[in-house]
Design a protein around this motif. Structure first.
Motif, PDB file in Angstrom:
ATOM      1  N   ARG A 153       2.403  11.912   3.911  1.00 37.58           N
ATOM      2  CA  ARG A 153       0.796  11.626   3.233  1.00 37.58           C
ATOM      3  C   ARG A 153       0.795  12.764   2.092  1.00 37.58           C
ATOM      4  N   GLY A 183       2.247  11.914  -0.846  1.00 38.80           N
ATOM      5  CA  GLY A 183       1.617  10.396  -1.514  1.00 38.80           C
ATOM      6  C   GLY A 183       2.573   9.510  -0.940  1.00 38.80           C
ATOM      7  N   ARG A 184       3.182   9.730  -0.063  1.00 34.23           N
ATOM      8  CA  ARG A 184       4.234   8.677   0.688  1.00 34.23           C
ATOM      9  C   ARG A 184       3.334   8.126   2.102  1.00 34.23           C
ATOM     10  N   ARG A 185       3.764   6.735   2.299  1.00 35.93           N
ATOM     11  CA  ARG A 185       3.150   6.313   3.673  1.00 35.93           C
ATOM     12  C   ARG A 185       4.439   5.784   4.573  1.00 35.93           C
ATOM     13  N   THR A 230       6.269   2.201   3.430  1.00 33.61           N
ATOM     14  CA  THR A 230       5.822   1.255   2.267  1.00 33.61           C
ATOM     15  C   THR A 230       5.419   1.939   0.955  1.00 33.61           C
ATOM     16  N   ASP A 231       5.625   1.378  -0.356  1.00 36.66           N
ATOM     17  CA  ASP A 231       5.503   1.937  -1.494  1.00 36.66           C
ATOM     18  C   ASP A 231       4.188   1.575  -1.734  1.00 36.66           C
ATOM     19  N   PRO A 232       3.289   2.849  -2.131  1.00 32.87           N
ATOM     20  CA  PRO A 232       1.946   2.653  -2.268  1.00 32.87           C
ATOM     21  C   PRO A 232       1.565   1.836  -3.489  1.00 32.87           C
ATOM     22  N   GLU A 277      -0.033   1.668   7.099  1.00 37.10           N
ATOM     23  CA  GLU A 277      -1.004   1.082   6.182  1.00 37.10           C
ATOM     24  C   GLU A 277      -2.514   0.743   6.604  1.00 37.10           C
ATOM     25  N   ARG A 297      -3.288  -5.695   1.392  1.00 36.36           N
ATOM     26  CA  ARG A 297      -4.216  -4.433   0.846  1.00 36.36           C
ATOM     27  C   ARG A 297      -5.261  -4.848   0.198  1.00 36.36           C
TER      28      ARG A 297
END
Ligand code: MCN
Length: 814
Positions: free
Chosen positions: A463, A466-468, A676-678, A790, A808
């Motif tokens: 996180r 910046g990664r999920r 998952t790519d933000p 997510e 989203r």
């Protein structure tokens, strides 16, 4: 071929990861698949419906008949003119009382078509090019009707698929236990989930195909078909062609994958090709006809599965204990019902998995739609069931703010509760009783394997970058190895080599190795000395078939029964010559020898091949030259004795059958870590872990290969593969350009596997099935991991990046 690594002259091979003996042949291009046969045969092609729903007003074949190279063109009228059997509907293979309106098509459409791809006309020509050109010259006059596509449309019943089934309901199934209403009313917590798994289909590398040869002297028909059920295909074709079984032979050559789509029998094309071969053979025109499915045909006219909508209501207490599981299912059954409701039965009887709610209710509908038929596809209704149960488990955990593993543990059936009787009827018609299993042990192993306890920290670090990332889990129990029976024949030749045959078929499961391991152990010979034949009715005519992960349990056990009979007989014969009790003899190192002595030692052992000679009424063939050939001095052999002891038949061979009391219940638990790519919403499975229990394992290498392949198929089902129809019943993605399957590049960076072993007491070797396991929880597991990454509920699979992107947006909307 040299003896596979892992075997020793005398050691048991059961449980050893020996390489598959068939693979050299198969991977070096020496397999013989359907299209490798019958090069001189006439070729068949079919005119198939371009409409999802239409009346057929007329068919004009005149122009096509004129085309040079065309030998015959058949329509339903020809079937009707031939015999009542040929004009009949295709059969309902597994009847069930819940089926209220069974409807099936014909080998060629009669006066209506109910899905795009339904066969209407068959052309037989010198080659496929001509046959296809002729198809293009055939004019079918259609009156189109409204198409019923998708579960929602079928449910609305605004239009019907079959005019005499006004609500489109093919079957309605209800069962359960406990007082569901009372439990729901009293439950401290209740949740309702709407869940969906879309239609999909299995994509074996080799499509379907059938090649038939008529022998007019013998009045016999032999056909080769890329099938999972050659004995049943033989029976079905014999019945339709009005022939005795002994005049019809069916052989499954090498089959390049099946995954369920090749279970149904007879296919329309099997009926038509065999019938045409006989008809043309009797007319002296040609004796062989062949049809090989092309990929588009596989998409539009073979079979699909998966499509189901679920509504789940759960009632539970403050600890997350499941009090009530109320389950409604709507199943997209396609245009006809050849396979009955086996998929629906699987979903509705296996949804409970490793858990034990106090009350359970199923209300399930199979609906007709104007789409291609359904046959069980690897997992067969269980991936949908596990999706329903495991999504509910996650929802309970979230509702109570508890750990997802803890909620599952609270509800597990415990080993000391085994055998666990649900007081329900299973899909095989027998009581639903779990024979054994240790679900907690599986979870404990998985926790370590995936590093569950370290994940929270990893997620936080990710996180911060910046990664999920997210983690998900899913457990299942799978009824495997259903009966009613399977048989095997084992024969020791005078060379000492063993020929063994069973009636079920092989599509890549490694049976030539795993079955050989069982026979080799029983007869004390190397695995490489055992030849296994499957799927050839000339070699073994009675069988049920390869599906429901039943090969190891059913044919494996039958091979064991037959080989044990042979071993006992060999000992009886040898005891007469070695003058020792049967109880003092064993089979080892290719010899029958006195227990504790060196195999081959003079005076205390006889080679198995020599015992085969002795058992034979023609054993006088065991002369000086064969003594030299076998290297067996043979002083102890007394030729004046009768070939076999009194009460035995000559020949060192036996036929054995195995029939289990009920299915045996394999289980497993999987976990995945996804990212998952933000920005792009691309979904990537980083790690996947499996803990699997199929009882005693014949060959761990094969089982791991089976699980690996099935996990890949499961990832396909979770993220990529789906069948898309438009509202008119036209398939929009009937090619590999549009139907996405995972490449190796889409597989997780790591796929780890571990086993628990809870043997089954239901079969002599303690085995459970393994062939479908990997695919069963995959969608549930990946959905849970995406949800964790997510923070958005995932209720529908498969899920693509664009769908996640939209979710989203919806979720973020005020
Ligand atoms: N095995 C073992 N020990 C066990 C259980 C199984 O070593 N305790 C081995 C068996 O001996 C066999 C293999 O594992 O070599 C799979 O066994 P089993 O679970 O009994 O399944 P089946 O032999 O009945 O095969 C059917 C199963 C199903 S239902 C589908 S669908 C499927 C699958 O197998 N289709 C397949 N695996 C497939 N693999 C390939 N390559 N192609 C398919 O079409």
């Amino acid at each position: 071929a040299s003896a596979p690594a892992g075997t020793t002259e005398s050691g048991r091979s059961f449980g050893k990861p020996i390489p598959r003996v068939e693979d050299n042949r198969l991977v070096s291009g020496n397999g013989r698949y359907l299209d490798d046969l019958g090069h001189g045969a006439l070729a068949a092609a079919f005119v198939r419906s371009p409409h999802a729903h239409a009346h057929i007003r007329g068919i004009d074949v005149e122009a096509a008949l004129e085309l040079p190279g065309v030998h015959a063109i058949y329509t339903y009228e020809d079937l009707e003119a031939d015999s009542p059997e040929m004009a009949e509907n295709l059969p309902l293979l597994i009847p069930h009382p819940a089926i209220t309106a069974p409807r099936n098509g014909y080998p060629l459409a009669k006066d209506e078509v109910n899905h795009v791809g339904e066969a209407i006309v068959m052309v037989v020509a010198d080659n496929r090019y001509i046959a296809e050109d002729a198809c293009a010259l055939i004019d079918v006059d259609y009156e189109t009707l409204p198409a019923v596509v998708g579960i929602e449309t079928a449910r609305s019943a605004e239009h019907t698929v079959h005019p005499d089934v006004p609500d489109n309901v093919a079957a309605h199934l209800q069962h359960g236990f406990g007082d569901i209403e009372a439990e729901l009313a009293a439950a401290p917590h209740r949740l309702t989930l709407e869940l969906e798994i879309e239609r999909s289909a299995s994509m074996p590398m080799e499509g379907k195909g059938v090649y038939a040869r008529w022998d007019d002297d013998e009045k016999a028909l032999t056909f080769w078909t890329s099938t999972q059920t050659s004995t049943s295909a033989r029976a079905a074709i014999a019945a339709r062609l009005g022939m005795a079984h002994n005049k019809v032979h069916c052989i499954a050559p090498d089959v390049g994958g099946g995954f369920g789509v090749k279970i149904v029998h007879p296919w329309p094309e099997e009926v038509m090709v065999t019938w045409a071969a006989r008809r043309l053979g009797q007319a002296g025109i040609a004796t062989e006809v062949k049809w090989v499915e092309d990929r588009r045909e596989h998409f539009i006219s073979s079979a699909h599965e998966r499509g189901q909508i679920h509504e789940v209501t759960v009632g539970f207490d403050d600890d997350g204990r499941l009090l009530a599981f109320d389950f409604s299912i709507w199943h997209d059954g396609g245009a006809y019902l050849p396979y009955g409701i086996i998929v629906l039965l699987n979903t509705s009887t296996q949804v409970l998995g490793p858990y034990k709610p106090r009350a359970f209710r199923v209300d399930a509908y199979s609906l007709y739609t104007n789409t291609v038929i359904v046959t069980p596809y690897r997992g067969a209704g269980r991936p949908q069931a596990v999706f329903a149960m495991e999504r509910a488990m996650d929802a309970i955990a979230k509702h109570l703010g508890r750990d997802v593993l803890e909620i599952r543990e609270t509800n597990f059936i415990r080993p000391e509760e085994m055998p666990y009787d649900f007081h329900l009827i299973f899909q095989d018609g027998r009581p639903l009783i779990y024979d054994s299993g240790d679900y907690q042990a599986g979870m404990d192993k998985l926790r370590k394997l995936i590093g569950w306890d370290e994940f929270a920290e990893y997620k936080e670090r990710a996180r911060a970058e910046g990664r999920r990332v997210g983690i998900g889990v899913g457990a299942y129990v799978e009824g495997t190895g259903p009966g009613p029976y399977e048989g095997a024949h084992v024969l020791v030749e005078t060379s000492g080599k063993v020929k063994a045959a069973t009636g079920l078929t092989t599509q890549g499961q490694g049976h030539q190795t795993s079955f050989a391991q069982i026979v080799a152990d029983d007869l004390g010979v190397p695995v490489s000395d055992v030849e296994i034949v499957t799927g050839d009715t000339r070699r073994f005519g009675y069988a049920v078939g390869t599906f429901a992960s039943r090969g190891a349990v059913m044919s494996g056990s039958a091979f064991h029964v037959a080989a044990q009979m042979v071993a006992e007989k060999a000992k009886k014969i040898a005891s007469e010559h070695l003058h020792v009790d049967v109880a003092d003899l064993e089979l080892r190192g290719g010899q029958v020898c006195v227990v504790g002595t060196e195999p081959g030692a003079e005076g205390t052992s006889i080679p198995l091949g020599v015992v085969a000679v002795l058992s034979n009424p023609l054993r006088y063939a065991f002369d000086e030259s064969s003594r030299q050939a076998t290297g067996f001095a043979g002083a102890e052999v007394d030729m004046s004795k009768p070939p076999v002891p009194e009460g035995e038949q000559p020949g060192l061979e036996a036929t054995g059958y195995y029939s289990p009391p009920t299915s045996t219940f394999a289980s497993g638990i999987h976990a995945a870590i996804v990212e998952t790519d933000p920005v792009t919403a691309e979904i990537r499975v980083l790690r996947y872990a499996v803990v699997h229990d199929c009882g005693n394992v014949i060959n761990p290498r094969i089982v791991e290969g089976q699980v690996q392949g099935a996990v890949a198929q499961g990832i396909g089902g979770a993220l990529y593969e789906r069948i898309v129809y438009d509202e008119h019943g036209q398939m929009l993605n009937a090619s590999y350009m549009d139907f996405l399957m995972p490449f190796v590049t889409e597989m997780p960076d790591s796929l780890e596997m571990d086993h628990t072993v809870t043997p089954s007491a239901l079969n002599p070797l303690g085995m459970k099935g393994a062939g479908e396991a990997g695919v069963i929880p995959t969608s549930a597991v990946i959905a849970a991991a995406i949800e964790d990454a997510e923070g958005i509920p995932i209720t529908r699979m498969p899920i693509s990046p664009s769908e996640l992107f939209e979710l989203r947006a919806t979720h973020a909307a005020p």
